[in-house]
Design a protein around this motif. Structure first.
Motif, mmCIF file in Angstrom:
data_model
loop_
_atom_site.group_PDB
_atom_site.id
_atom_site.type_symbol
_atom_site.label_atom_id
_atom_site.label_comp_id
_atom_site.label_asym_id
_atom_site.label_seq_id
_atom_site.Cartn_x
_atom_site.Cartn_y
_atom_site.Cartn_z
ATOM 1 N N CYS A 106 0.831 -1.208 0.000
ATOM 2 C CA CYS A 106 0.000 0.000 0.000
ATOM 3 C C CYS A 106 0.866 1.259 0.000
ATOM 4 C CB CYS A 106 -0.916 -0.011 1.220
ATOM 5 S SG CYS A 106 -2.060 1.382 1.266
ATOM 6 N N ILE A 107 1.884 1.275 0.835
ATOM 7 C CA ILE A 107 2.775 2.442 0.887
ATOM 8 C C ILE A 107 3.450 2.657 -0.465
ATOM 9 C CG2 ILE A 107 4.899 3.333 1.903
ATOM 10 C CD1 ILE A 107 4.080 1.960 4.505
ATOM 11 N N SER A 108 3.965 1.578 -1.041
ATOM 12 C CA SER A 108 4.651 1.693 -2.340
ATOM 13 C C SER A 108 3.706 2.192 -3.409
ATOM 14 C CB SER A 108 5.232 0.332 -2.734
ATOM 15 O OG SER A 108 6.139 -0.147 -1.770
ATOM 16 N N GLY A 109 2.490 1.630 -3.437
ATOM 17 C CA GLY A 109 1.521 2.030 -4.464
ATOM 18 C C GLY A 109 1.078 3.471 -4.324
ATOM 19 N N LEU A 110 0.790 3.900 -3.091
ATOM 20 C CA LEU A 110 0.330 5.271 -2.882
ATOM 21 C C LEU A 110 1.435 6.293 -3.147
ATOM 22 C CD1 LEU A 110 -1.962 4.986 0.264
ATOM 23 C CD2 LEU A 110 -2.647 5.613 -2.051
ATOM 24 N N LEU A 111 2.653 5.987 -2.722
ATOM 25 C CA LEU A 111 3.763 6.907 -2.996
ATOM 26 C C LEU A 111 3.995 7.056 -4.488
ATOM 27 C CD1 LEU A 111 6.329 5.976 -0.194
ATOM 28 C CD2 LEU A 111 5.088 8.130 -0.447
ATOM 29 N N PHE A 112 3.902 5.943 -5.199
ATOM 30 C CA PHE A 112 4.053 6.019 -6.652
ATOM 31 C C PHE A 112 2.906 6.828 -7.259
ATOM 32 C CE2 PHE A 112 3.465 4.643 -11.005
ATOM 33 C CZ PHE A 112 4.760 4.633 -11.491
ATOM 34 N N ALA A 113 1.703 6.658 -6.734
ATOM 35 C CA ALA A 113 0.528 7.327 -7.298
ATOM 36 C C ALA A 113 0.628 8.835 -7.215
ATOM 37 C CB ALA A 113 -0.732 6.842 -6.581
ATOM 38 N N VAL A 114 1.209 9.370 -6.128
ATOM 39 C CA VAL A 114 1.134 10.815 -5.883
ATOM 40 C C VAL A 114 2.460 11.537 -6.027
ATOM 41 C CG1 VAL A 114 -0.802 10.461 -4.313
ATOM 42 C CG2 VAL A 114 1.516 10.577 -3.376
ATOM 43 N N HIS A 115 3.553 10.837 -6.272
ATOM 44 C CA HIS A 115 4.868 11.492 -6.300
ATOM 45 C C HIS A 115 4.900 12.591 -7.373
ATOM 46 C CE1 HIS A 115 9.130 12.165 -6.084
ATOM 47 N NE2 HIS A 115 9.316 11.159 -5.244
ATOM 48 N N PRO A 116 5.239 13.826 -7.000
ATOM 49 C CA PRO A 116 5.208 14.936 -7.963
ATOM 50 C C PRO A 116 6.235 14.833 -9.091
ATOM 51 C CG PRO A 116 6.007 15.669 -5.809
ATOM 52 C CD PRO A 116 5.521 14.273 -5.627
ATOM 53 N N ILE A 117 7.241 13.981 -8.931
ATOM 54 C CA ILE A 117 8.228 13.836 -10.010
ATOM 55 C C ILE A 117 7.586 13.265 -11.270
ATOM 56 C CG2 ILE A 117 9.038 11.473 -9.624
ATOM 57 C CD1 ILE A 117 11.309 14.516 -10.150
#
Length: 618
Positions: free
Chosen positions: A148-159
């Protein structure tokens, strides 16, 4: 003793988390649906005639991605599937920008979901990946689970904004989708040869046909097997496991060489020798790591000054950063295989971005970090069990910290999407962040010109000219701005300077002809239009030449050009009207003679929209 959740309960939890990740990844890019076509989009979509007819699919697979009609062959990138995807978009959405943005966003949603599935599969299929032999995800609450952490971080990362909010970023989001899908299916296949393995190989092929960095996938597969499975490295075992991927790689190179006549992209930064090329890998890598871990002050056109000395401060510091990173990889290989794989997923997909001579235009871009950010999300996810093992009561604090990070990233992404709304907002931001770079000033000038802010555009062109006095496109666009203000003699001077630097650009001859015609020098206008038609024939240019001939009284030659224009583009009523008017004049006169009085022929006004401005091939 804690009761283990049932399989149905775990499945329901997984579906719930997947729904959250999909919803969040769509929500943070929802405002990008209102953005328009920007920069390369004008060439790749609006002027790309290949994507408008399904009969062109064979041609697409036999050309560079840029060598469609109306665009110069600026690179030998072989990415045929991207143009096929553009074609699908065109047939579904026409030329409405929101439809193209929607497809990019859906690819990003799919990638976010795949990150969750990939990390879940790693923890499920890897013995001892968690503490005490249990899956890592079972040790924490669902929201704090590694997938979940990996998926959400990937989903919202501004890069990711450059890759997702820019329509031309389709190459990045699509190649990453098939890359992650191939890796996930490989994990599911357990290195076997069932349907999952077959579809993994097929997805690898699709990824290659979207973008060349997909070539790094076999390296990651080997790293995974080496770290987790301890597979046999005998030739027969390796052949059985990786032969299909190597065969696809060989096929790709063979087709690429046959179609484009080369294995690597066209070379830029030719001033760099082998030593300089190798030396600059380290500052590039260090800077990419900083962008990944601290995505602040993002810039579409970052300035990168190559390092030329091994003993410079930048070189020494970046060498230290790289050495520490490699040391962590070695240590992680011994202590924590998942951490090792996360570090591999950051580094390996970045390898093509270190080949400076093969990068067209700018040597750095946010979108190059789109796939490596998967590893970044895994790295942060691994901090959760590490902290909880040492601070048992830290769950609530970790949830708050994680929520704050997701919220901060989401807000940055939503804001960055607005910067990508149009050329004006994008290059106003870029000029502010890279004031000493030529391209942002030139492109901001184009946006100002398209918006009718001619004086401001002229100012930007002069700034760009002071930085690079030998770039013909600056003089050409300065001429357009001066002509728009009816400063025709100054405009003609700029067009001539542009032609001195590059005499074979039909657009410059065309606009020089327009300036001559507007100033009353019709003979000179005819000469320039003739050159433009000879360099690159087109319906609009035949029509311009016809108007010039008609204004000079050569009705027969005008009729000939109007006929050609109407034949090449029968959708333009003005071409048929000009032809009818010329025929009427000829029939009324009954003989060849100069037409007296006010001619019923007008030059079509020069469009100054960004989509219609000629752009230099960066």
């Amino acid at each position: 003793m804690t009761k283990e959740p049932s399989q149905a309960s775990r499945r329901n939890t997984a579906f719930f988390l997947l729904a959250i990740i999909a919803a969040v990844s769509f929500a943070v890019y929802s405002n990008a649906l209102f953005n328009g076509f920007i920069y390369d989009d004008h060439q790749q979509i609006l002027k790309n005639t290949l994507i408008r007819d399904i009969k062109n699919v064979p041609t697409i697979f036999l050309r560079s991605i840029w060598t469609f009609e109306g665009a110069p062959p600026t690179s030998n990138y072989y990415r045929p599937l991207v143009n096929v995807l553009y074609m699908v978009n065109y047939y579904v959405f026409g030329l409405h920008a929101w439809g193209f943005h929607l497809v990019n966003i859906l690819f990003h949603v799919g990638n976010s979901v795949l990150v969750f599935l990939l990390v879940s599969s790693l923890h499920t299929n890897t013995p001892g990946s968690g503490q005490g032999g249990k899956p890592a995800s079972a040790l924490s609450s669902p929201v704090l689970s590694a997938p979940c952490i990996s998926g959400l971080l990937f989903a919202v990362h501004p890069i990711h904004v450059e890759a997702v909010a820019w329509i031309a970023g389709l190459a990045d989001v699509s190649f990453a989708f098939f890359f992650l899908l191939s890796f996930y299916l490989y994990l599911r296949s357990q290195g076997g040869h069932g349907w999952e393995y077959a579809f993994s190989v097929l997805s690898f092929l699709f990824s290659l046909l979207c973008k060349e960095p997909a070539l790094t996938l076999p390296i990651i597969l080997v790293a995974y097997d080496w770290a987790f499975r301890r597979v046999s490295f005998r030739f027969s075992a390796l052949t059985k496991r990786y032969a299909a991927y190597l065969a696809v790689t060989g096929l790709f190179f063979a087709v690429r060489y046959s179609v484009l006549g080369g294995f690597t992209p066209l070379k830029r930064f030719k001033q760099l020798d082998i030593f300089d090329q190798a030396l600059n890998v380290f500052p590039l890598f260090a800077r990419y790591l900083r962008m990944l871990f601290l995505p602040a002050n993002l810039n579409f056109w970052p300035v990168f000054n190559p390092v030329t000395s091994l003993f410079s401060t930048n070189a020494i510091m970046s060498l230290c950063v790289t050495a520490i990173y490699i040391a962590f990889m070695v240590l992680a290989f011994r202590k924590n295989k998942t951490l090792f794989l996360a570090l591999v997923l950051v580094l390996i997909p970045l390898l093509p971005a270190f080949y400076l001579k093969g990068l067209i235009g700018k040597p750095m871009a946010d979108r190059y970090l789109y796939l490596p950010s998967v590893g970044y999300g895994m790295l942060l996810a691994l901090l959760i069990p590490w902290v909880r093992a040492r601070i048992p009561g830290a769950t609530k604090g970790l949830l708050l910290l994680f929520a704050f990070l997701i919220g901060m990233y989401s807000g940055a992404t939503l804001h960055r999407n607005t910067v990508w709304k149009d050329e004006y907002s994008l290059f106003a931001d870029t000029v502010r962040k890279s004031p000493n770079s030529i391209v942002p000033h030139l492109e901001f000038g184009n946006a100002l010109l398209a918006g009718g802010q001619f004086d401001e555009a002229i100012e930007q062109y002069h700034i760009a000219m002071s930085m690079e006095p030998l770039l013909y496109v600056i003089y050409y666009h300065l001429g357009l701005a001066l002509a728009a203000k009816d400063r025709l003699y100054e405009a003609v001077e700029q067009y001539h300077e542009a032609l001195r630097l590059n005499p074979n650009r039909p657009e410059i001859h065309e606009d020089l002809g327009r300036a001559y015609a507007k100033a009353g020098f019709n003979d000179a206008a005819v000469r320039e239009f003739e050159i433009a038609v000879a360099l690159r024939p087109g319906a609009a240019r035949f029509n311009l030449l016809g108007v010039a001939y008609a204004r000079r009284g050569e009705i027969d030659r005008a009729i000939e050009n109007f006929k050609t224009a109407a034949y090449l583009d029968d959708s333009q009523a003005s071409y048929r009207q000009n032809l009818a008017a010329a025929l009427e004049i000829k029939n009324a006169s009954g003989q060849k003679k100069y037409y007296q009085g006010n001619p019923p022929f007008e030059y079509e006004p020069r469009s100054l929209r960004n989509a219609d401005l000629f752009s230099f091939a960066w």
